[in-house]
Design a protein around this motif. Structure first.
Motif, short mmCIF file in Angstrom:
data_model
loop_
_atom_site.label_atom_id
_atom_site.label_comp_id
_atom_site.label_asym_id
_atom_site.label_seq_id
_atom_site.Cartn_x
_atom_site.Cartn_y
_atom_site.Cartn_z
N ASP A 276 -2.62 -5.53 -2.75
CA ASP A 276 -3.69 -5.30 -3.71
C ASP A 276 -3.17 -4.72 -5.01
O ASP A 276 -3.73 -4.97 -6.08
N ARG A 277 -2.11 -3.94 -4.94
CA ARG A 277 -1.55 -3.31 -6.14
C ARG A 277 -0.35 -4.08 -6.69
O ARG A 277 0.35 -3.58 -7.57
N SER A 278 -0.08 -5.28 -6.16
CA SER A 278 1.02 -6.14 -6.64
C SER A 278 2.36 -5.43 -6.55
O SER A 278 3.19 -5.49 -7.47
N VAL A 279 2.58 -4.73 -5.44
CA VAL A 279 3.84 -4.02 -5.21
C VAL A 279 4.57 -4.72 -4.08
O VAL A 279 4.01 -4.95 -2.99
N ASN A 312 3.09 3.66 -8.34
CA ASN A 312 3.94 2.57 -8.75
C ASN A 312 3.33 1.89 -9.97
O ASN A 312 2.31 2.34 -10.52
N VAL A 313 3.96 0.83 -10.39
CA VAL A 313 3.49 0.05 -11.53
C VAL A 313 3.18 -1.36 -11.06
O VAL A 313 3.67 -1.81 -10.00
N ASP A 314 2.38 -2.09 -11.81
CA ASP A 314 2.08 -3.48 -11.46
C ASP A 314 3.36 -4.30 -11.44
O ASP A 314 4.15 -4.26 -12.40
N GLY A 315 3.54 -5.02 -10.36
CA GLY A 315 4.76 -5.81 -10.22
C GLY A 315 5.97 -4.99 -9.81
O GLY A 315 7.09 -5.50 -9.85
N GLY A 361 -5.38 2.24 -9.74
CA GLY A 361 -5.46 0.86 -9.32
C GLY A 361 -6.48 0.72 -8.23
O GLY A 361 -7.17 1.66 -7.86
#
Length: 418
Positions: A276-279, A312-315, A361
């Motif tokens: 969901d958070r693109s991690v 974290n950050v997107d991607g 997020g």
């Protein structure tokens, strides 16, 4: 040249700094005893040399007269003038014999004192070790209590009622009071959390029933989800407090645990939130056998993964690794994310602390107890937690646990989870 000069001064400065550091107490006690022996021996030698010299000075005229004339009743004054040079030579020889005797006495006495000094230092070292053994025991207990938080430990020093025994008993009494205070605090948190669960459950049920009613008003349907979300956050906070209170208690029972299996189970739960958070979540589950509470250890890894995903950050990416470092089972979690300053890392383990650079997020938000629970569970298992800020942003957290006999871990390998 200046650079070479500075480099040359560094070893000299380090040697001077090491030499300027005070010696350990045991060495100081041994050298003090040796120094006292040396000073007393020097005084004895000086006094003895003076007494021997004075005694020889008293007996020298009679010895000179005896050697000069061969007649005990004849004195040097009665000798003819022609024989007096011979008497002078005898007088000088006797004086040299006297000085040599005193010199030999001082030399041999100094040698004996030097040997006695070394023996005195050795005896002082042994005696100081026996005297300071209770102090070492007190220090070791205090270190274990400070590092692992085991307030239930006691010194229990046996022996005569002297200063060290009273010091140990005072330290045990202090630990007893701290243990009672910590137990009272944990029981209060646990009881309060249990008591708060009931009204929250009632509130959740009432809101859900009201929202499910066909005649629910528009205002109720508008604020209902916000109320449910607030109730859910409160429930997560209470669960965290209960787990924190449980994690700070000493484990009464330990079972073999495979950290690789625990990590795979926790990663499977965190994979949904990571997507969901693109991690990108990667698991490297190597053999790591320990002993403890499987539920608490799974929650430890789960909290680490949740922290790595939510901060974290997107991607971005998060990686969890299990294995043995220097023969010690450990779990390491690395994640990308906002830049964390080194001085901010210790504060992340404090309860209810949230990083100021947190990335919002989708998905649930934390209660600020995640890393606090990690530290409490690690300490309850006799382990430790190390954290460091990654140079490019994010965090690296490593948990070390005691060795144990866990079940054989299947092939770990590398498996992407998100």
């Amino acid at each position: 040249m200046r650079l070479l000069a500075r480099r040359a001064r560094r070893p000299v400065a380090s040697v001077i700094a090491r030499a300027a550091r005070p010696l350990p107490l045991r060495w100081r006690m041994a050298l003090l005893q040796g120094g006292a022996f040396l000073a007393f021996g020097a005084v004895v030698v000086v006094v003895l040399a003076l007494l021997v010299r004075a005694s020889l000075d008293v007996r020298t005229p009679g010895l000179v007269a005896f050697l000069s004339s061969g007649d005990v009743l004849r004195s040097p004054v009665q000798l003819p003038p022609a024989e007096r040079p011979f008497t002078v030579r005898i007088d000088r020889g006797v004086a040299g014999l006297r000085d040599g005797t005193v010199r030999d006495l001082v030399t041999w006495a100094a040698a004996v004192i030097a040997v006695g000094f070394l023996a005195s230092v050795a005896v002082g070292w042994a005696l100081a070790g026996r005297v300071l053994a209770p102090v070492e025991r007190i220090t070791a207990t205090a270190r274990r209590v400070g590092e692992r938080g085991r307030l239930a430990e006691r010194i229990g020093l046996q022996g005569p009622d002297d200063e060290l025994k009273r010091l140990a008993d005072t330290f045990d009494a202090m630990l007893e009071r701290l243990d009672h205070a910590a137990d009272g605090q944990r029981h209060f948190v646990a009881n309060a959390s249990h008591e708060l669960r009931t009204p929250l459950s009632v509130t959740r049920t009432l809101v859900e029933v009201a929202l499910a009613a066909p005649d629910a008003s528009a205002d109720l349907r508008a604020i209902g989800p916000a109320v449910l979300d607030s109730v859910e956050r409160s429930e997560r906070l209470i669960d965290g407090l209960l787990l924190l209170a449980r994690g700070e208690q000493e484990l009464a029972r330990r079972v073999p645990v495979d950290l690789a299996a625990v990590t795979r189970a926790a990663a499977a739960q965190a994979a949904v939130e990571a997507r969901d958070r693109s991690v990108a979540l990667t698991v490297r589950a190597g053999p790591a056998a320990t002993a403890g509470d499987p539920v608490l250890l799974e929650r430890l890894v789960s909290n680490l993964l949740q922290n790595a995903v939510r901060h974290n950050v997107d991607g971005g990416s998060a990686e969890v690794t299990t294995g043995a470092r220097d023969g010690t089972p450990c779990v390491e979690v690395r994640n990308t994310g906002p830049l964390v300053l080194p001085h901010e890392v210790p504060a992340l383990f404090e309860p209810f602390h949230r990083g100021t650079r947190r990335v919002s997020g989708p998905g649930p938000q934390g209660s600020g107890l995640g890393l606090s629970i990690v530290r409490a569970v690690a300490r309850a298992h006799g382990g430790s937690v190390e954290a460091a800020a990654a140079p490019g942003g994010g965090l690296v957290v490593r948990v070390r646990l005691p060795c144990g006999t866990g079940p054989p871990a299947p092939d770990g390998g590398t498996s992407p989870q998100g």
